[in-house]
Motif scaffolding. Structure first.
Motif, short mmCIF file in Angstrom:
data_model
loop_
_atom_site.label_atom_id
_atom_site.label_comp_id
_atom_site.label_asym_id
_atom_site.label_seq_id
_atom_site.Cartn_x
_atom_site.Cartn_y
_atom_site.Cartn_z
N ARG A 31 0.85 -1.28 0.14
CA ARG A 31 0.05 -0.22 0.26
C ARG A 31 0.72 1.08 -0.02
N ILE A 32 1.97 1.27 0.74
CA ILE A 32 2.83 2.49 0.83
C ILE A 32 3.47 2.66 -0.64
N ASP A 46 3.94 4.72 -6.32
CA ASP A 46 3.79 4.54 -7.79
C ASP A 46 2.51 3.61 -7.94
N PRO A 47 1.22 4.30 -8.40
CA PRO A 47 0.07 3.54 -8.57
C PRO A 47 0.16 2.43 -9.39
N ALA A 48 1.19 2.44 -10.33
CA ALA A 48 1.03 1.15 -11.40
C ALA A 48 1.54 -0.05 -10.56
N VAL A 49 2.06 0.02 -9.39
CA VAL A 49 2.47 -1.31 -8.77
C VAL A 49 1.37 -1.83 -8.21
N LYS A 50 0.70 -2.79 -8.43
CA LYS A 50 -0.33 -3.79 -7.74
C LYS A 50 -0.06 -4.72 -7.04
N GLY A 51 1.03 -5.19 -7.28
CA GLY A 51 1.44 -6.59 -6.54
C GLY A 51 2.72 -6.85 -6.72
N LEU A 52 3.42 -8.17 -6.33
CA LEU A 52 4.76 -8.45 -6.42
C LEU A 52 4.88 -8.76 -7.75
N GLU A 53 4.11 -9.16 -8.65
CA GLU A 53 4.48 -9.34 -10.14
C GLU A 53 5.03 -7.98 -10.68
N LEU A 96 11.07 7.74 -10.27
CA LEU A 96 9.90 8.32 -9.67
C LEU A 96 10.01 9.87 -9.72
N GLY A 97 11.10 10.20 -9.58
CA GLY A 97 11.45 11.93 -9.42
C GLY A 97 11.09 12.60 -10.92
#
Length: 185
Positions: free
Chosen positions: A73-74, A79-86, A119-120
């Motif tokens: 969640r952090i 980075d909203p593109a990251v949804k899970g470990l994959e 990210l920057g």
């Protein structure tokens, strides 16, 4: 009486022995968690040991899942593109991220550090686009006739229209006539 009190701490109850066996177990001895394992009744049947050991292991696995979900969640906030470990494995900075996590860093902190440059850049691009959108959002407020209005409220097009009929008028004369015209309308 004192001899009985001294004798009690030396004796261990079966529950205390089981608890010490659970706490002495190394994390490497724990079976790897399967993806999608819910920690329900099926997981309890697959775990070796006494019911107390099974319960302790289930609790530890549930705690690990909660910690991982919190860290994800952090990361999603950054980075909203990251949804899970994959999605983490698919990142171009995964090698550096993996090294940082293995060195003992928290998953969210390792992600922020490994992906800092990318990210920057994304954040700077988003800020730039927000500024452009802010400026464009006010274009509809420009005066009719195009162009920017000067302090007297006249645009270049208004001056050209007045000079079509009165070519010798100065800007001050046009402004004065235009004010009187607007007051009369």
């Amino acid at each position: 009486m004192e001899s009985e009190e001294r004798a009690l701490p030396e004796q261990e109850t079966p529950d205390a022995q089981e608890e010490s066996a659970v706490t002495d177990a190394a994390p490497a001895e724990l079976p790897p968690a399967k993806s999608g394992e819910g920690g329900g009744p099926l997981a309890a049947q697959a775990l070796p040991g006494t019911p107390l050991e099974q319960f302790a292991l289930e609790q530890e696995l549930a705690r690990g899942r909660r910690l991982l979900d919190e860290q994800l969640r952090i990361i999603q906030a950054v980075d909203p593109a990251v949804k899970g470990l994959e999605d983490l494995r698919a990142q171009p900075e995964f090698g550096r991220f993996d090294q940082l996590v293995k060195s003992g860093m928290a998953i969210s902190d390792a992600y922020k550090l490994a992906c800092f440059d990318r990210l920057g850049r994304q954040q700077a691009a988003a800020a730039r686009q927000a500024a452009i959108n802010d400026v464009r959002a006010k274009e509809h407020l420009a005066p009719v006739g195009g162009g920017q209005a000067a302090e007297d409220g006249l645009t270049d097009e208004i001056i050209r229209n007045y000079r079509q009929y009165n070519p010798r008028w100065t800007r001050a004369q046009i402004a004065a006539f235009h004010r009187s015209y607007k007051q009369g309308v």
